[in-house]
Design an enzyme around this catalytic site. Sequence first.
Site, mmCIF file in Angstrom:
data_model
loop_
_atom_site.group_PDB
_atom_site.id
_atom_site.type_symbol
_atom_site.label_atom_id
_atom_site.label_comp_id
_atom_site.label_asym_id
_atom_site.label_seq_id
_atom_site.Cartn_x
_atom_site.Cartn_y
_atom_site.Cartn_z
ATOM 1 N N LYS A 61 0.880 -1.318 -0.051
ATOM 2 C CA LYS A 61 -0.213 -0.032 -0.290
ATOM 3 C C LYS A 61 0.810 1.139 0.258
ATOM 4 O O LYS A 61 2.127 1.831 1.048
ATOM 5 C CB LYS A 61 -1.025 0.324 1.100
ATOM 6 N N ASP A 86 1.448 5.014 0.060
ATOM 7 C CA ASP A 86 1.010 6.639 0.643
ATOM 8 C C ASP A 86 1.320 7.963 -0.390
ATOM 9 O O ASP A 86 2.093 8.191 0.241
ATOM 10 C CB ASP A 86 1.537 6.632 1.627
#
Length: 359
Positions: A228, A230
Amino acid sequence: MTVDKLASYNAKRDFARTAEPPGKRRAVRTKALAFVVQKHDATRLHWDLRLELGGVLLSWAVTRGPSADTKVRRLAVRTEDHPRDYGGFEGTIPENQYGGGTVMLWDRGTWKPLDDDPGAGIAAGKLHFILQGERMKGEWVLIRMKPDAGKKTPRENWLLFKIADEHAGGDDLVATYTTSVATGRTMAQIAAATDSADAGKPPGFRAPQLATLVERPPNGDDWLHETKYDGYRALIAIGGGKATVYTRSGQDWTDKFAAVARSAAALSARSALIDAEICALDADGRPSFGALQAALKDGREAFVVFAFDLLEHDGADLTRAPLTTRKAALAALVANAAPAFVYAEHVRGGGERMFAALC
């Protein structure tokens, strides 16, 4: 004096008319050398074997295609060196251009010469090597044929054949594998997409798939796991030599991410729709939302694009293809992109272990 290995390649093509990449020599690599095979329906159907060496792709046109039968010798006509960028090319070359016809990315992987000096082996007329591709595997040999006495030929004729090993025999490679390793398309589908009026038009915005909250990470090899990042989710639409950057809600933020748009527009695709995350890195080289906001506020173009999916390519809708197929096509598309345009790697299976490691 430095010899331009791509002079012949560039001289034969009008890059204002063909979507083939211009010949630019890349840095010489000695490890993880790439190979590709492109099925090419030109004047005669053939399979182009390309081996990376010295910063370019050495090329042979293999009539009737490669065979895993050790008793079969295929004629392989040596052609001009191609740029490394050509390894990701799939589409149709216009009829009025050199090599006019449809090109499929039929196989790809890495190769390893079994000679200490493969350049000397080629000069001597024999190249022994191992292929680790999706379709062609194991040991192979190229041997240059002696020209007919008194007969001049502009090109070298070689023979390609398989060495006996655990990968010999088995499937009829040409008959068994009839679709692209990058996009899953047939030759007819590639030709239809390239000829389509939509092939060069920038795709429209598509609402991206969003994350779903679950209690625990899924297990099993049918799942791909990615980091993931950011940053800002973005859909990047390419076409007509330009690129548009959309937010996840469909807003046009091309002005804010002008550097991203320029890098995307330089990719060798007539059109594409890329799903990505735009990030900025902190002092430790990690994606940081704070650093991204600061870069946008200050007008700095310090962005890194992590591209993780390819939804459309050259007029073809890829969303029905498996994610692994789409990601393979994406990896080929961005292989030689600007340094700030990065292919997002993934891990297959082991979801709980990856989740624990990330924590």
